[in-house]
Scaffold this active site. Sequence first.
Site, PDB file in Angstrom:
ATOM      1  N   GLU A 136     -33.984  25.283  13.704  1.00 36.30           N
ATOM      2  CA  GLU A 136     -32.728  24.514  13.639  1.00 36.30           C
ATOM      3  C   GLU A 136     -32.210  24.165  15.038  1.00 36.30           C
ATOM      4  O   GLU A 136     -32.672  24.711  16.045  1.00 36.30           O
ATOM      5  CB  GLU A 136     -31.660  25.294  12.875  1.00 36.30           C
ATOM      6  CG  GLU A 136     -31.315  26.635  13.507  1.00 36.30           C
ATOM      7  CD  GLU A 136     -29.909  27.107  13.171  1.00 36.30           C
ATOM      8  OE1 GLU A 136     -28.955  26.326  13.356  1.00 36.30           O
ATOM      9  OE2 GLU A 136     -29.761  28.270  12.742  1.00 36.30           O
ATOM     10  N   LYS A 150     -24.302  38.674   9.569  1.00 44.10           N
ATOM     11  CA  LYS A 150     -23.462  39.415  10.524  1.00 44.10           C
ATOM     12  C   LYS A 150     -22.073  39.542   9.957  1.00 44.10           C
ATOM     13  O   LYS A 150     -21.657  38.767   9.092  1.00 44.10           O
ATOM     14  CB  LYS A 150     -23.501  38.761  11.890  1.00 44.10           C
ATOM     15  CG  LYS A 150     -22.779  37.436  12.012  1.00 44.10           C
ATOM     16  CD  LYS A 150     -22.583  37.087  13.465  1.00 44.10           C
ATOM     17  CE  LYS A 150     -23.839  36.633  14.163  1.00 44.10           C
ATOM     18  NZ  LYS A 150     -24.441  35.447  13.539  1.00 44.10           N
TER      19      LYS A 150
HETATM   20  N1  PSU Z   1     -25.063  32.218  12.666  1.00 44.35           N
HETATM   21  C1  PSU Z   1     -25.520  32.534  13.898  1.00 44.35           C
HETATM   22  N2  PSU Z   1     -25.831  31.533  14.771  1.00 44.35           N
HETATM   23  C2  PSU Z   1     -25.680  30.229  14.439  1.00 44.35           C
HETATM   24  C3  PSU Z   1     -25.207  29.904  13.114  1.00 44.35           C
HETATM   25  C4  PSU Z   1     -24.911  30.924  12.272  1.00 44.35           C
HETATM   26  O1  PSU Z   1     -25.655  33.687  14.226  1.00 44.35           O
HETATM   27  O2  PSU Z   1     -25.963  29.354  15.270  1.00 44.35           O
HETATM   28  C5  PSU Z   1     -25.109  28.465  12.733  1.00 44.35           C
HETATM   29  C6  PSU Z   1     -26.304  28.074  11.847  1.00 44.35           C
HETATM   30  O3  PSU Z   1     -26.689  26.769  12.174  1.00 44.35           O
HETATM   31  C7  PSU Z   1     -25.712  28.092  10.455  1.00 44.35           C
HETATM   32  C8  PSU Z   1     -24.318  27.606  10.742  1.00 44.35           C
HETATM   33  O4  PSU Z   1     -26.388  27.257   9.542  1.00 44.35           O
HETATM   34  O5  PSU Z   1     -23.949  28.245  11.945  1.00 44.35           O
HETATM   35  C9  PSU Z   1     -23.349  27.935   9.626  1.00 44.35           C
HETATM   36  O6  PSU Z   1     -22.156  27.280   9.848  1.00 44.35           O
HETATM   37  P1  PSU Z   1     -21.076  27.196   8.678  1.00 44.35           P
HETATM   38  O7  PSU Z   1     -20.638  28.603   8.478  1.00 44.35           O
HETATM   39  O8  PSU Z   1     -20.012  26.299   9.211  1.00 44.35           O
HETATM   40  O9  PSU Z   1     -21.801  26.617   7.485  1.00 44.35           O
END
Ligand code: PSU
Length: 308
Positions: free
Chosen positions: A28, A163
């Site tokens: 990603e 997390k």
């Molecule tokens: N958790 C992490 N690092 C990240 C993300 C989540 O430890 O970079 C990023 C990922 O791209 C995940 C996104 O898909 O955040 C989720 O965001 P939201 O909660 O807004 O859907």
Amino acid sequence: MNNLKKYLEVSPEVQEALAANKPVVALESTIISHGMPYPQNVETALKVEQIIRDNGAVPATVAIIGGKLRAGLSKDEIDYLGKKGLSVTKASRRDLAVLAARGEDGATTVAATMIVAALAGISVFATGGIGGVHRGAETTMDISADLDELAMTPVMVVCAGAKSILDIGLTMEYLETKGVSVLGYQTEELPAFYTRKSGFKVDYRIDTPTELAKIFQAKEDLNMKGGMLVTNPIPEEFAMDHDYISKSIEDACEEAEKLGIKGKETTPFLLDKIQKITGGKSLEANIQLVFNNAALGAKIAAELSKLK
Ligand code: PSU
Ligand code: MN
């Protein structure tokens, strides 16, 4: 379906690998633009690609560039996304069509990366953390689109667990409701990203990449839609102290609440805050667990190619 070509661009290397049934691992780009500071983000992204190659697979970093849904980026493109940082649109499912139609850039989340991977024909995707059910979701309804994507799109996602910026218990309940298998790699316990333990159980402990590949293939053969989640604990030597990281996460969550941070800003805000509170220690753990997941992703992809 013919018009797909207008928007989807798979790099020649990734195309050749897929045509020859060689292992490919998707990666990603939100983690690059929104998940880590520059220049560690770019260094990590390039090293992750190298680890995938060292483990016998071809990396396909996913992003939207000039409206094209891309699988397989050049070093310069990764550098561009890393330098642009937060000013690149964080692109989840809802954003893809808008960015494609407008010809804009986007850094893809887990959900959006799964969509592009599936369109390109890639089955395995390695990352650090997924989005989930946020704490307080009973009132905010903040549930990441990543979870529904896992229920819909046929990609096996390798992560380091959930997390505790999330409500881990509610995230597991949601995944159960949506019918997503949560598999623990060599563990019965769901890892909690920075630490190897969360206090929650995974659905199944799976000990080898071969078995993980067989399970994914069985789902495909059964014509079941949706993906699967593989949770891979951070290597012991890089794991953080439980009490120390819990306190840092608490403080970051309190700060977000005080500042009224909402919606798509929440996850990047918390990640950045935790990195600052821990003086970069959490960033180092984050980088190491992504490396670990990339290696496992490559091994699963290699096993999956043998089954096809
Ligand atoms: N958790 C992490 N690092 C990240 C993300 C989540 O430890 O970079 C990023 C990922 O791209 C995940 C996104 O898909 O955040 C989720 O965001 P939201 O909660 O807004 O859907
Ligand atoms: Mn959200």
